[in-house]
Design an enzyme around this catalytic site. Structure first.
Site, short mmCIF file in Angstrom:
data_model
loop_
_atom_site.label_atom_id
_atom_site.label_comp_id
_atom_site.label_asym_id
_atom_site.label_seq_id
_atom_site.Cartn_x
_atom_site.Cartn_y
_atom_site.Cartn_z
CE LYS A 22 -67.15 -44.37 106.84
NZ LYS A 22 -67.19 -45.84 107.01
NE ARG A 91 -65.85 -47.14 111.75
CZ ARG A 91 -67.02 -47.64 112.17
NH1 ARG A 91 -67.93 -47.97 111.27
NH2 ARG A 91 -67.28 -47.79 113.44
N GLY A 100 -72.13 -50.36 103.24
CA GLY A 100 -72.09 -51.81 103.38
C GLY A 100 -71.39 -52.54 102.26
CG MET A 102 -65.84 -51.13 99.56
SD MET A 102 -64.85 -49.71 99.08
CE MET A 102 -65.90 -48.35 99.56
NE ARG A 335 -73.56 -42.96 105.43
CZ ARG A 335 -73.21 -44.24 105.45
NH1 ARG A 335 -72.03 -44.62 104.98
NH2 ARG A 335 -74.03 -45.16 105.92
CG HIS A 451 -89.88 -56.61 72.12
ND1 HIS A 451 -90.90 -57.19 72.84
CD2 HIS A 451 -90.47 -55.89 71.14
CE1 HIS A 451 -92.06 -56.85 72.31
NE2 HIS A 451 -91.82 -56.07 71.27
CB SER A 759 -86.20 -38.63 65.36
OG SER A 759 -86.37 -39.16 66.65
CB CYS A 826 -87.17 -41.20 69.43
SG CYS A 826 -86.50 -42.02 67.97
CE1 TYR A 846 -88.12 -35.55 69.33
CE2 TYR A 846 -88.06 -33.66 67.85
CZ TYR A 846 -88.13 -35.03 68.04
OH TYR A 846 -88.19 -35.88 66.98
#
Length: 870
Positions: A22, A91, A100, A102, A335, A451, A759, A826, A846
Site C-alpha cells: 500500500k 492503515r 481485511g 489487519m 494494488r 489417508h 522414486s 511421487c 519427472y
C-alpha cells in the site's frame, strides 16, 4: 539513524519490502501526479523492531511530530486544531495484499474540540458527528478492544427508540447523542475513558495496527497463503478525505478487469454519501461502477482514465479504492487485484495480445496453485450457505450429499443412486470402496497428507480433513458441532477448496476449461524439461490424468486394488494362512485380478511409463475388526472366530507404520511380491501383444538396506525374465525403489548398484526425517507456524533444508555409481510448485502427483525453467 518514516513523495512501487504494498503504491501514484491524499508510511523494518522490543525507538514521538508537520504544511490544516483540524486514517500495508486481515482506524484526530472545526469547515454538522461516532466505534474496537457488536447494539437500540427505519433519518442531534453513548460504552467495557488527545489517539492507533500483524486471522491467512511471518507490516498515516459529506460525495472499490472471469472491463461498486467500510459491510446495497457514468459523468471519466493509466503503468489488473469528496476525486489505494485462477489465465493471455506483457511474464504471472479450483466443481460464492465448521482444504472441489458414517453405507448409497458424504474420524485403506462411492469425504482428524487427503486427491474427490470441532458419535450415527447436531441422512455440503462444512445443499459451479487454459498449458509444455506423471491406481484415475496432460504414472498403489469386494476374501485368506502352501493357494487367486487391473492401466497409458509399487501397508489393515465381520470371514474360510481373532492379535504392532510392511513383507513372504511382479509382466505382455507399447517399472517400497532390495530384485527379475522369454515378445522393464527412509538416502550408492530408478516418497521421508506422525502432526504444526518455528507445513511444502538435503545426498551417491539412474518424486510434494522447482534443480527426470494437480505441476515446471534461465 536508519530512516523508518517515508512521506508519499519519497518512495516508489519498487519499495514494497520496506513500505509495504500500500505504501509503495501510494508513493508511486503520488509520483505519477494522481490526486492522492498526503501522508507518510512507517516501514516494515520498524514494525519488526517494535514487535520484537515491545516498545518504540527513543526518538519516535519527535519523528512522528515532524512527519505530521509536513502533512500539515501540505494541507494547510493542523492536527488537533479547533478551527482547521487535520484528520488521519491509519492503515496496515504488508508487502503482499492481506485484505481485511489487519486493522484500520479512520477519522483519527476527532474530539469535542476538533469536531467544532470540522463543522465550520464543512458546514455539515450531521456529517461531522457521523464521522465522530464512527471513529469512536472503530478506535474503541481496534485499539481499546471493545467488540463492535456493543456499539452496533447501542446504534440499533437508539434508532428503535426514535422509531427510525433508515440510518439517514438520524439528525445531527441524534448523532451527537450517540457520540456520548459510544464513549460511555467504551468506559463500561474497558474501564478507561476514550482518549481525547489526538496525539494519544495516533500513538494508540499506530501500536494497534502494528500489533494486528500478529492477530489470529492474520496469522491464519499467512499460513494458508505461505506468507512469511517475519516480514511485518508497514503502517500508512494518510489525510482523511470524506465520502459521506452529502450526495456529491461517495466512495468505492473497483477492478480494472473482472476478477472472477478476467474479462476486460471495469468491475466494481460504489456508494454515495458513505465511507469506505460501508461498501464492504453490506449495510447498504452498493451501485455498480457503471452507474456512476450517469450520476457523475465527469468524475466517471476521470476515474476510468485513471484505471487505464494505472493498469498500463503496472502492466497488471489493478484493485483501486477511491473517494469522491464534494465532487473531487481522490485515489486512496491501488494494488495488484486478487483473481481466480480462471481470471489469472485470461488476463495474462489478453495482456500479451494487448502488448502490455510478453509470453514469459504471462507464464510467470499465473500462480500455479490457482489452477486447481478450475479443475473441480466449486461452491458458488453467490449462494446462501450456513457454515458450521471449517477444517483443512485437503482436496479441492465441492461435494453435497446425505451424511453416512461407514464405507459400506456409502457403497449402498451409491448402489441406490443416492449421493452421500462419508464422515469419519479418519479413513483407512479398508474404507476405499466407500470413499470411491461417496461424493466427498469429511474427517475430524488427520492432516493434508492423511489417508483421506491423499486418496481423495488421487480420486479427484472433494475432502475436508481435520475438522476438529466436529464430534462424531458412531453409535448414535450423528455428529455434533457446537450447537448443531447432524444425523445420518441429513444433507451437508463440503468445500475442499476452502475447508468449509455447510448445512444443506449449496449450489456449485462445474469446472470449465477454456481455450485460454489450453493455450497456457501448451506454452508451459514447450518450456519445461521435466516430465509430469501422475499417482493413479484405477483406470478412471489414469484417464483423468491423461486428460490433464500426464506423461505416465509415477505411483500406482497396488494395495487399494485388494479392497475390492471380490478379492478382499482372498487377501484375508492369504494373511490368515498357516502354511506356505495355503498362502500360495490364496495368492494364486489374486493374480488374475491384479493382472486385469494392470491391463486396464497399461492400455490407457500407451507408450508411457507406469511405475507400480508392490504391496506397502502392514497386513493388519486388511483384516476384519468388528465381531460381525470376523464371524463372516471365519465362516467363509472354514475357521473359528477365535482362530481369526488370534491371527489378528498376532498381526498387531505397536508402531505399524515402522513395522512389518513394504519390502519387509516381500522378504518374509516372497511369494506375494513374485505374484505381483508376474501380474505386472503378464499384463504388459498381453497389452504389448495387441500392438500397444508398455513401459512397466516395478518399485520395491520402504527399502533401508541394499540387501533388502537385492533380495527382492533377484526374485522379480528371475520370474519376469522367464515370462518374457517364454512369450517370445520383446519387453523392457525396470526395477527400482522408493526412497522414503533416511538411511536409504545415506546408502543410496549401494542401493543404486542394482536399482534402475529412485522414486522419492517424500510423505514418509518427511515423516521419518522430522520424527512427525503425518496423521497427528496437524495438532501442533499450526502452532509451530504461528510461533515462526517453521514457515510451512512440511507435508505440504517440501522441507528443502532437511528432507531436501537427504534427497541431494541420495542423488549424488546414486549418480556416482549409476549415471543414468532415473529420478522422480511421487509424494504429495510432486504437485507443489516450490517442491517441483527443487526437484528440477536436483536434476530429476519427472515429478508425479494426483491427477488433478498435473496441470499445476506442468505450469510450475515451466516457471522453474524460466527462473533458472534468468
Amino acid at each position: 539513524m536508519q530512516q523508518y518514516i517515508y512521506h508519499f513523495d519519497e518512495g516508489s512501487k519498487d519499495m514494497k519490502g520496506l513500505l509495504g504494498g500500500k505504501g509503495a503504491n501510494l508513493a508511486e501514484m503520488t509520483t505519477l501526479g494522481l490526486q492522492v491524499p498526503p501522508g507518510f508510511t512507517l516501514t516494515t523494518e520498524y514494525c519488526i523492531q517494535f514487535l520484537k522490543n515491545e516498545s518504540h525507538a527513543p526518538n519516535f514521538k519527535e519523528k512522528i511530530h515532524q512527519a505530521v508537520e509536513k502533512v500539515e504544511q501540505q494541507m494547510g490544516e493542523k492536527f488537533g486544531d479547533a478551527d482547521k483540524p487535520l484528520l488521519f486514517s491509519v492503515r496496515s500495508g504488508a508487502r503482499v495484499s492481506m485484505p481485511g486481515m489487519m486493522d484500520t482506524v479512520l477519522n483519527l484526530g476527532l474530539n469535542d474540540t476538533t469536531i467544532q472545526g470540522l463543522i465550520k469547515q464543512t458546514s455539515n454538522e450531521r456529517f461531522a458527528y457521523d464521522a465522530y461516532r464512527r471513529f469512536i466505534n472503530m478506535y474503541g474496537n481496534v485499539v481499546m478492544g471493545v467488540s463492535h457488536h456493543h456499539f452496533e447494539a447501542k446504534f440499533v437500540e437508539f434508532k428503535k427508540s426514535k422509531g427510525y427505519e433508515d440510518d439517514l433519518e438520524m439528525t445531527p442531534e441524534d448523532l451527537r447523542a450517540l457520540v456520548g453513548i459510544y464513549k460511555e460504552t467504551v468506559k463500561e467495557h474497558c474501564g478507561n475513558d476514550f482518549p481525547d488527545d489526538p496525539w494519544d489517539q495516533l500513538q494508540g492507533a499506530l501500536d494497534a495496527v502494528f500489533q494486528s500483524w500478529n492477530n489470529k486471522r492474520a496469522i491464519t491467512y499467512r499460513n494458508i497463503n505461505k506468507i512469511a511471518h517475519d516480514w511485518g507490516t508497514a503502517v500508512n498515516v494518510q489525510t482523511m478525505v470524506f465520502g459521506n459529506m452529502g450526495e456529491t460525495s461517495g466512495t468505492g472499490v473497483a477492478f480494472t478487469r473482472d476478477p472472477s472471469t478476467g474479462e476486460k472491463g471495469y468491475f466494481g461498486e460504489y456508494l454515495m454519501n458513505a465511507q469506505g467500510e460501508d461498501v464492504v459491510a453490506g449495510i447498504r446495497t452498493p451501485k455498480q461502477i457503471a452507474d456512476l457514468k450517469n450520476q457523475m459523468p465527469e468524475v466517471y471519466k476521470e476515474l476510468t482514465d485513471i484505471f487505464d493509466k494505472l493498469e498500463a503503468h503496472y502492466k497488471d489488473m489493478q484493485d483501486i479504492e477511491f473517494t469522491i469528496e464534494k465532487g473531487k476525486l481522490y485515489i486512496l489505494q491501488t494494488r495488484t487485484g486478487k483473481r481466480t485462477g480462471k481470471a489469472a489465465v485470461r488476463i495474462a493471455l489478453d495482456m500479451i495480445d494487448e502488448g502490455l506483457i510478453d509470453k514469459k511474464t504471462a507464464i510467470l504471472r499465473v500462480d500455479a496453485n490457482s489452477l486447481e479450483p478450475m479443475l473441480h466443481p466449486t461452491v458458488d460464492p453467490k449462494a446462501d450457505s450456513e457454515v458450521i465448521s471449517k477444517g483443512l482444504p485437503a482436496s479441492p472441489g465441492a461435494a453435497c450429499g446425505r451424511v453416512v458414517f461407514t464405507a459400506d453405507d456409502a457403497v449402498s448409497a451409491k448402489q441406490n443412486n443416492e449421493k452421500c458424504v462419508l464422515v469419519r474420524h479418519e479413513t483407512s485403506p479398508e474404507d476405499i470402496a466407500g470413499m470411491n462411492s461417496a461424493e466427498g469425504i469429511l474427517t475430524s482428524t488427520g492432516g493434508m497428507t492423511s489417508h483421506a487427503a491423499v486418496v481423495a486427491r488421487g480420486m479427484g474427490k472433494c475432502c475436508v480433513a481435520g475438522a476438529g470441532d466436529i464430534k462424531i458419535n458412531y453409535a448414535e450415527k450423528k455428529f455434533i458441532c457446537g450447537d448443531v447436531e447432524v444425523k445420518e441422512g441429513d444433507i451437508i455440503t463440503i468445500c475442499g477448496t476452502s475447508g468449509e462444512v455447510m448445512l444443506g445443499e449449496v449450489a456449485t459451479i462445474p469446472p470449465q476449461l477454456d481455450e485460454y487454459f489450453e493455450k497456457l498449458m501448451g506454452w508451459a509444455d514447450e518450456i519445461r524439461t521435466i516430465k509430469v506423471r501422475t499417482n493413479a491406481e484405477t483406470a478412471n484415475d489414469a484417464q483423468n490424468a491423461i486428460n490433464f496432460g500426464a506423461e505416465g504414472i509415477g505411483l500406482c498403489r497396488t494395495e487399494h486394488m485388494f479392497f475390492d469386494q471380490e478379492r478382499i476374501l482372498h487377501v484375508r485368506e492369504m494373511i490368515l494362512s498357516d502354511t506356505h502352501e495355503q498362502r500360495i493357494k490364496a495368492i494364486d487367486k489374486l493374480l488374475p485380478y491384479q493382472k486385469d487391473d494392470f491391463i486396464k492401466i497399461f492400455k490407457i497409458m500407451d507408450d508411457l511409463p507406469v511405475t507400480i509399487r508392490l504391496l506397502d501397508p502392514p497386513l493388519h489393515e486388511f483384516v476384519p475388526h468388528d465381531d460381525e465381520e470376523i464371524e463372516k470371514v471365519a465362516a467363509e474360510l472354514g475357521m473359528t472366530s477365535e482362530e481369526v481373532k488370534e491371527k489378528i492379535v498376532d498381526l498387531e504392532e505397536v508402531n505399524p507404520m515402522l513395522g512389518h510392511r513394504g519390502c519387509r513383507l516381500g522378504v518374509s513372504y516372497p511369494e506375494l511380491s513374485i505374484m505381483q511382479a508376474k501380474a505386472i509382466i503378464m499384463a504388459a505382455l498381453e497389452v504389448q501383444k495387441d500392438g500397444k507399447k508398455v513401459i512397466p517399472e516395478i518399485m520395491v517400497p520402504l527399502v533401508s538396506l541394499s540387501e533388502e532390495f537385492t533380495n527382492l530384485e533377484k526374485k522379480i527379475r528371475k520370474h519376469a525374465d522367464k515370462l518374457i522369454a517364454s512369450s517370445g515378445i520383446e519387453l523392457e522393464y525396470k526395477v527400482g525403489t522408493m526412497i522414503e527412509i533416511p538411511r536409504a538416502c545415506i546408502v543410496a550408492d549401494r542401493i543404486a548398484e542394482k536399482a534402475e530408478f529412485f522414486s522419492f516418497g517424500t510423505n514418509d521421508l518427511t515423516q521419518m526425517a522430522f520424527g512427525f506422525s503425518r496423521d497427528d502432526a496437524g495438532k501442533f504444526l499450526g502452532t509451530y507456524q504461528e510461533k515462526g518455528l517453521i514457515k510451512s507445513d512440511p507435508f505440504s511444502v517440501l522441507d528443502q533444508e532437511g528432507v531436501g538435503a537427504l534427497m541431494k545426498i541420495a542423488v549424488e551417491k546414486a549418480k556416482s555409481v549409476r549415471k543414468d539412474i532415473k529420478l522422480g518424486i511421487c509424494g504429495e510434494h510432486g504437485g507443489e510448485p516450490s517442491s517441483v522447482e527443487f526437484c528440477i534443480n536436483l536434476g530429476f527426470d519427472y515429478v508425479s502427483c494426483s491427477p488433478f494437480r498435473v496441470p499445476i505441476a506442468r505450469l510450475a515446471a515451466a516457471q522453474a525453467e524460466l527462473k533458472k534461465n534468468d
